[in-house]
Design an enzyme around this catalytic site. Structure first.
Site: not given
Length: 217
Positions: A7, A9
């Protein structure tokens, strides 16, 4: 070969300042008060239309999405790499993994292609990821489409891959793709929401051992 999908953010970069500022701009565009910081961070990882509908179900979602994107792009241009700084140890961990001849790297993010491309350029990460899955081309997390496409790009099965993220959306997406999941505790969701995590990292220095433990099972 093994595939490690990150991922972005809340996992690789701390983008919360620009996310909160851009969400405020999105709400201002439809004459609404912005939600609290905690409410905003709770939806990080979802695709923007889904996130906006969750926070403001009766508002003009397309207008909010465009206002958010415009604000985020302006902040990225004006601030450069400081717009979304890498978490401590993130770059060293990426470099270590990229140097291995048995690991491929990828990302699966709720960002747009424009947003991800800008972040990768700002941090000099060109060539780091062999697969980049973004919100433009997939249903929102936790739908497994991003991870299924990433595995197809890399030519690996779910048993030879792992997802690393900070939110329940990442954990649920990995579960839907039947992929192992490693959580991180420095992101935007509390660790008790990272259901099914093989382990939860407190520092990027723990990543290599955590990957070894996943693939030893």
């Amino acid at each position: 070969m093994r595939l490690v999908v990150f991922d972005v953010d809340g996992t690789l970069v701390d983008s919360q300042a620009d996310i909160v500022a851009s969400m405020a701009a999105a709400f201002a565009a439809v004459n609404l008060d912005a939600p609290s910081r905690s409410d905003i961070l709770s939806i990080v990882g979802l695709s923007l239309p889904v996130a906006m509908e969750a926070l403001a179900p009766d508002a003009d979602t397309p207008m909010m999405v465009e206002a958010y994107k415009d604000s985020y792009a302006r902040l990225r241009v004006s601030k450069g790499a400081s717009s979304s700084p890498l978490y401590p140890g993130a770059r060293a961990a990426l470099d270590r993994l990229q140097a291995r001849d048995d690991i491929l790297l990828g990302v699966a993010t709720g960002k747009s292609k424009r947003g991800l491309d800008g972040l990768i350029e700002a941090h000099g990460l060109e060539g780091m990821f062999i697969t980049r899955q973004v919100a433009d081309f997939h249903p929102s997390k936790p739908h497994p489409s991003m991870l299924l496409t990433a595995m197809e790009d890399a030519g690996v099965t779910a048993q030879a891959a792992v997802m690393i993220g900070d939110t329940s959306f990442d954990a649920d997406m990995a579960q839907a793709a039947r992929m192992p999941f490693i959580g991180v505790d420095w992101g935007y969701h509390p660790t008790d929401r990272l259901q099914g995590a093989h382990s939860v990292l407190s520092d990027f220095s723990e990543l290599d051992d955590a990957l070894g433990a996943v693939w030893a099972d």
